[in-house]
Design a protein around this motif. Sequence first.
Motif, PDB file in Angstrom:
ATOM      1  N   PHE A   1     -25.188   8.586 -16.588  1.00 45.34           N
ATOM      2  CA  PHE A   1     -25.432   7.667 -17.708  1.00 45.34           C
ATOM      3  C   PHE A   1     -26.526   6.683 -17.283  1.00 45.34           C
ATOM      4  O   PHE A   1     -26.246   5.571 -16.859  1.00 45.34           O
ATOM      5  CB  PHE A   1     -24.135   6.938 -18.085  1.00 45.34           C
ATOM      6  N   LYS A   2     -27.757   7.176 -17.339  1.00 47.02           N
ATOM      7  CA  LYS A   2     -28.868   6.409 -16.766  1.00 47.02           C
ATOM      8  C   LYS A   2     -29.449   5.391 -17.739  1.00 47.02           C
ATOM      9  O   LYS A   2     -29.735   4.262 -17.379  1.00 47.02           O
ATOM     10  CB  LYS A   2     -29.982   7.365 -16.329  1.00 47.02           C
ATOM     11  N   GLU A   3     -29.616   5.840 -18.994  1.00 49.80           N
ATOM     12  CA  GLU A   3     -30.359   4.999 -19.947  1.00 49.80           C
ATOM     13  C   GLU A   3     -29.505   3.885 -20.524  1.00 49.80           C
ATOM     14  O   GLU A   3     -28.336   4.093 -20.855  1.00 49.80           O
ATOM     15  CB  GLU A   3     -30.872   5.870 -21.094  1.00 49.80           C
ATOM     16  N   TYR A   4     -30.132   2.725 -20.642  1.00 48.68           N
ATOM     17  CA  TYR A   4     -29.432   1.573 -21.209  1.00 48.68           C
ATOM     18  C   TYR A   4     -29.425   1.639 -22.741  1.00 48.68           C
ATOM     19  O   TYR A   4     -30.398   2.080 -23.360  1.00 48.68           O
ATOM     20  CB  TYR A   4     -30.100   0.269 -20.749  1.00 48.68           C
ATOM     21  N   ASP A   5     -28.318   1.182 -23.314  1.00 44.88           N
ATOM     22  CA  ASP A   5     -28.164   1.050 -24.769  1.00 44.88           C
ATOM     23  C   ASP A   5     -28.456   2.365 -25.502  1.00 44.88           C
ATOM     24  O   ASP A   5     -29.068   2.373 -26.573  1.00 44.88           O
ATOM     25  CB  ASP A   5     -29.081  -0.071 -25.302  1.00 44.88           C
ATOM     26  N   LYS A   6     -28.054   3.447 -24.871  1.00 43.29           N
ATOM     27  CA  LYS A   6     -28.235   4.765 -25.510  1.00 43.29           C
ATOM     28  C   LYS A   6     -26.898   5.521 -25.420  1.00 43.29           C
ATOM     29  O   LYS A   6     -26.565   6.102 -24.380  1.00 43.29           O
ATOM     30  CB  LYS A   6     -29.341   5.540 -24.787  1.00 43.29           C
TER      31      LYS A   6
END
Length: 215
Positions: free
Chosen positions: A72-77
């Motif tokens: 879960f790398k991307e923020y707010d996605k």
Amino acid sequence: MKEEITMGDLEEEIVNEPPASIGRRGFLIRLNRVLGFLLAAPLIYPIVRYLTHGGYPGFDNAWISLGQVDQFKEYDKPELIKFVRVKEDAYTIQQLPKSHWVVRFSKERLTEIYKNGAVEFRDDKGKVFWKNSPDVDLVVFSGKCTHLGCSYRWKEGKGLFFCPCHLGIYKITGEVVDGPPPRRLDQLPVRIKDGRLEVVDAEYKAGKKVQVRLV
Ligand code: FES
């Protein structure tokens, strides 16, 4: 002719009684009882459990892995994670397809989510067994809409969650924007263990303003 029995004969009989034969009989009787108990146990257990627990199994607070934290790398996605939950009771094994939304939140949004402090989770006795706090920037929302339990989607272009059943709309942080949902999205207990994201797969009653836990 009447046979005379003397004390000596009786003593001899008593002394000559082979103790091993009594032991064998006793052993066989006990073995019989044990086997009878083992055969009856699967039938008796559900009845005893029903009588002692009133047929209510309590909340299942087992931790379930939703995958490596690194994925879960991307923020707010938001990312939809699907899995199969295996549930066993006395007679059946059920395979339940489940899905939850995982979001790694930016600091600003995390502050918004925890503006009222840590989020507490209680067991079936009303005791707090876990608190979510901003120390973990991953948040998991139950995949069921709080209106009537439909699966909702993420609309990337709009930056909103959208439920197609009755047009419920939620912000990325879970608050209701529009439509009939009576409360925000249900947040689940989360923790990070050995590099994996784990949740308690709690379920709440749909259609209620206040959360009522079912499972
Ligand atoms: S079930 Fe989602 S809006 Fe009705």
